[in-house]
Design a protein around this motif. Structure first.
Motif, PDB file in Angstrom:
ATOM      1  N   UNK A  99      53.825  35.223  57.084  1.00 33.99           N
ATOM      2  CA  UNK A  99      53.369  33.825  57.153  1.00 33.99           C
ATOM      3  C   UNK A  99      54.089  33.110  58.281  1.00 33.99           C
ATOM      4  N   UNK A 124      54.330  35.996  46.906  1.00 36.11           N
ATOM      5  CA  UNK A 124      55.065  36.659  47.980  1.00 36.11           C
ATOM      6  C   UNK A 124      56.045  35.693  48.640  1.00 36.11           C
ATOM      7  N   UNK A 143      40.900  36.903  49.854  1.00 35.57           N
ATOM      8  CA  UNK A 143      41.283  36.073  50.994  1.00 35.57           C
ATOM      9  C   UNK A 143      42.377  36.652  51.865  1.00 35.57           C
ATOM     10  N   UNK A 199      46.911  31.999  51.320  1.00 39.39           N
ATOM     11  CA  UNK A 199      45.511  31.794  50.940  1.00 39.39           C
ATOM     12  C   UNK A 199      45.218  31.997  49.464  1.00 39.39           C
ATOM     13  N   UNK A 200      46.135  32.583  48.733  1.00 40.66           N
ATOM     14  CA  UNK A 200      45.814  32.867  47.329  1.00 40.66           C
ATOM     15  C   UNK A 200      47.080  32.975  46.500  1.00 40.66           C
ATOM     16  N   UNK A 255      46.833  40.954  50.274  1.00 40.52           N
ATOM     17  CA  UNK A 255      47.214  41.196  48.882  1.00 40.52           C
ATOM     18  C   UNK A 255      45.968  41.396  48.023  1.00 40.52           C
ATOM     19  N   UNK A 280      48.457  35.516  45.240  1.00 40.21           N
ATOM     20  CA  UNK A 280      49.352  36.591  45.652  1.00 40.21           C
ATOM     21  C   UNK A 280      50.295  36.092  46.752  1.00 40.21           C
ATOM     22  N   UNK A 281      49.758  35.276  47.647  1.00 41.98           N
ATOM     23  CA  UNK A 281      50.563  34.729  48.740  1.00 41.98           C
ATOM     24  C   UNK A 281      51.650  33.821  48.186  1.00 41.98           C
TER      25      UNK A 281
END
Lengths: 66, 66
Positions: free
Chosen positions: B63, B19, A12, B12-13, A15, B15-16
């Protein structure tokens, strides 16, 4: 050398692209991700790496190879 | 201590989530992300950290704080 394009679900963001590319590299192949298309093109030496190992490495990161 | 909930676009995921949480921590605050809601709840000491610095750290990761 073999060239295969895999359909990968669940990517998505940037990353995810990094995680999948790292998985492919870690499996001993090279790959590039098309995030918008949900596709990963991998290039590998069939004598050294199996496609299943590459798929497995991607799935280990939490993505589905369909 | 202040408690603020920010609306953050682009997560979105997982990983986000990592972060953004790392950005908040790096700015000297603590935070938790609700990925589905697109919200980040931050807790910080107003004497030490400004809300703008926290927002800036999140935006630096790509973001949008809206």
């Amino acid at each position: 050398m073999a060239n295969v394009t895999l359909k990968v679900e669940g990517m998505s963001c940037g990353h995810c692209v990094s995680a999948v590319e790292k998985a492919v590299t870690g499996a001993g192949a090279s790959g590039s991700v098309d995030l918008a298309a949900g596709k990963v093109t991998v290039q590998y030496d069939e004598k050294k790496v199996s496609l299943d190992a590459i798929k497995g490495a991607i799935e280990e990161q939490g993505y589905d190879v369909v």
